[in-house]
Enzyme design. Structure first.
Site, mmCIF file in Angstrom:
data_model
loop_
_atom_site.group_PDB
_atom_site.id
_atom_site.type_symbol
_atom_site.label_atom_id
_atom_site.label_comp_id
_atom_site.label_asym_id
_atom_site.label_seq_id
_atom_site.Cartn_x
_atom_site.Cartn_y
_atom_site.Cartn_z
ATOM 1 N N ASP A 196 0.825 -1.209 0.000
ATOM 2 C CA ASP A 196 0.000 0.000 0.000
ATOM 3 C C ASP A 196 0.863 1.265 0.000
ATOM 4 O OD1 ASP A 196 -1.873 1.991 0.526
ATOM 5 O OD2 ASP A 196 -2.481 1.202 2.472
ATOM 6 N N HIS A 370 -4.062 4.186 6.339
ATOM 7 C CA HIS A 370 -2.933 3.787 5.496
ATOM 8 C C HIS A 370 -1.603 4.145 6.153
ATOM 9 C CE1 HIS A 370 -5.734 2.962 2.166
ATOM 10 N NE2 HIS A 370 -6.377 4.025 2.598
#
Length: 556
Positions: A196, A370
């Site tokens: 990610d 994130h």
């Protein structure tokens, strides 16, 4: 003894590369293809009238007989929202998903009347699933929705690991991240890591979800009137915190917005959100309580025009309007491209007398799901991949993540920044660039699975920017002459009252068509003449290029 034939593995993204959303990654050899996630991307104002963007599934349709399974990392829309469109294009034999994601997928398929089209099987961190020569296992990660996982795919050619969306949250709202398991995979050897990249621009660590609790609770303690909180309906952990604070402060909770209502119901059914039944009221019951006893939980944190918060701000909601003294909380970060829409809603709320709270105003009322740069470094240190492919991020984010990988010792030649459709080949534990596969965007309007061609989107952009002009001419085909004056109708044009401009267009079209008719031109030739004349006049006078629609009527 026969020698086993090596079958190189292809790894690629059909979505999620050079963009935030639309995550769809594939691992494929000569006889097997597995898909990891099938998401959507929510369009900004650059795509008028479009509900979702999904990948072009042409490559999957061309290889439909090889598709064996779809694996889902977690239940956010940018990872599961494309499933209804995907399963109508190709046969997906089985979907493997975590418990909450499986429930959300089932509900979405019910909306599309597709529940019978695919079998869904739940997995957890103990599951090991063989798919032909692939062996798929899982590790739990922390994210902004429960039941989030990374995936490990062991193949005869090497090991591939994708982190899915994650952040390294040491004080999570739910279960801990399986850092020991991730470390063990790294010690055993990871050939290719996909990770990610969404927060690769942010140095340090992403704040824990626990940090958000203090800021949310401070809002509840200070507010003297109603509190209206807008967040993503899929942000289950955040919704639980908001509800906990409401209950703690003796407030009733009203839920507005179809997606929010569905998400809360499913999460309550599965025990991810815990709210006493007597703390939830229907919106019609708000009038029975004092303002300081009410919390409204709604959709619309991205300024979407049809979402609940926008309609409340504009006075268009049938049940609730802003009153002075309301506190409106945006508990989400802005998706790139939505800043203007969000600002418009914030301004409208302020005009109505609301006290608007965003991250820029008060601490951590939202924490990203994130990883920031220190977490990216830590993940790379734990996994120690031989090769690295940054995933899920815009191009600059992928490049920055690649730079972080160099910092921690991964060879520059072993780092691959890919676009959707570009492939990597894994053979005997070595990764190289491969061929390209068909990729692109499908524009979804409503439930139409076929999507809209890009030409339609281009037309909508023209209409949005410069308006349109319809020009009607009536022709007597027997006499080869015009039988009525040229008629011009315009919409969305600031110069439509410029009589000199319109007069010039009418006169030149009439004269040119009259001269052209004796040679018996085709309808296509007549339309081209009309468009050329009108576009020339309009551009000379205004430097704009509206859509021009010629209408040819014949009299026999």
């Amino acid at each position: 003894m026969a020698t086993k034939i090596s079958m190189p593995i292809s790894i690629y993204g059909l979505g999620g590369l050079c963009e935030v959303g639309k995550n769809t990654y594939c691992i494929e050899n000569e006889k097997t293809l597995i898909i990891i996630d099938a998401g959507v991307l929510f369009p900004g104002t650059e795509y008028p009238g479009i509900d979702y963007l999904v990948p072009d599934y042409t490559h999957l349709k061309n290889n439909r007989n090889k598709i064996k399974a779809l694996f889902i990392t977690h239940g956010h829309e940018d990872h599961i929202g494309g499933i209804p469109f995907l399963i109508q294009q190709v046969n997906i034999p089985i979907i493997y998903a975590p418990k909450l994601a499986a429930a959300l997928i089932k509900h979405r398929l019910e909306d599309y009347k597709l529940t019978s089209r695919v079998h869904i099987q739940e997995y957890d961190e103990t599951s090991i699933i063989p798919i032909d020569e692939f062996l798929v296992s899982f590790f739990r990660v922390t994210h902004s929705i429960p039941d989030s996982f990374g995936i490990c795919v062991d193949t005869p050619e090497g090991r591939i690991v994708t982190t899915g969306d994650y952040k390294i949250d040491l004080t999570p709202v739910g279960p801990d991240m399986e850092l020991a398991k991730i470390t063990r995979l790294g010690e055993e050897g990871i050939d290719l890591l996909l990770s990610d990249s969404t927060n690769a621009e942010n140095e340090g660590y992403t704040p824990s979800e626990r940090n958000v609790w203090d800021s949310i609770n401070e809002v509840f303690l200070k507010a003297s009137g109603r509190i209206i909180v807008s967040t993503f309906s899929s942000n289950i952990s955040r919704i639980q915190q908001i509800c906990e604070s409401a209950v703690l402060n003796n407030r009733k909770i009203t839920i507005i917005g179809r997606s929010m209502e569905n998400a809360v119901k499913i999460a309550r059914d599965y025990g991810y959100i815990k709210i006493p039944d007597n703390c939830i009221i229907d919106v019609e019951e708000i009038k029975n309580y004092r303002p300081r006893e009410i919390t409204v939980l709604c959709t619309g944190s991205q300024g979407e025009p049809m979402a609940a918060l926008s309609r409340i701000a504009n006075g268009d909601h049938k049940d609730i309007r802003i009153i002075p003294g309301d506190t409106v909380v945006f508990s989400s970060s802005a998706i790139p491209g939505n800043g203007v829409s969000i600002d418009n809603v914030v301004n409208q709320l302020a005009k109505c007398g609301a006290d608007v709270v965003t991250n820029s105003v008060l601490g951590d009322i939202h924490s990203s799901g994130h990883p920031s740069r220190q977490e990216l470094r830590l993940m790379l240190k734990l996994t120690k991949p031989k090769y690295f492919m940054p995933a899920h991020g815009e191009y600059r984010m992928l490049v920055l993540h690649g730079g972080i990988a160099k910092e921690v010792g991964i060879k520059p030649d072993n780092i691959f920044i890919l676009n959707n459709g570009e492939t990597l080949t894994l053979s005997k534990h070595k990764v190289t660039r491969g061929y390209n596969v068909p990729s692109g965007i499908t524009f979804i309007n409503g439930f139409d699975i076929n999507g809209l061609p890009e030409s339609v989107i281009d037309d909508r952009k023209i209409l949005t920017a410069d308006g349109m002009i319809a020009i009607s001419i009536a022709i007597d085909v027997a006499e080869n002459k015009l039988v009525a004056p040229v008629k011009i109708t315009s919409k969305g044009m600031v110069y439509e009252r410029n009589q000199g401009l319109m007069h010039g267009i009418r006169n030149e079209i009439a004269a040119t068509i009259e001269a052209q008719l004796p040679s018996k031109p085709t309808y296509a030739e007549l339309k081209t003449t009309v468009k050329n004349i009108a576009s020339k006049h309009i551009y000379e006078k205004t430097k704009s290029e509206p859509m021009i629609i010629p209408l040819i009527m014949t009299v026999i």
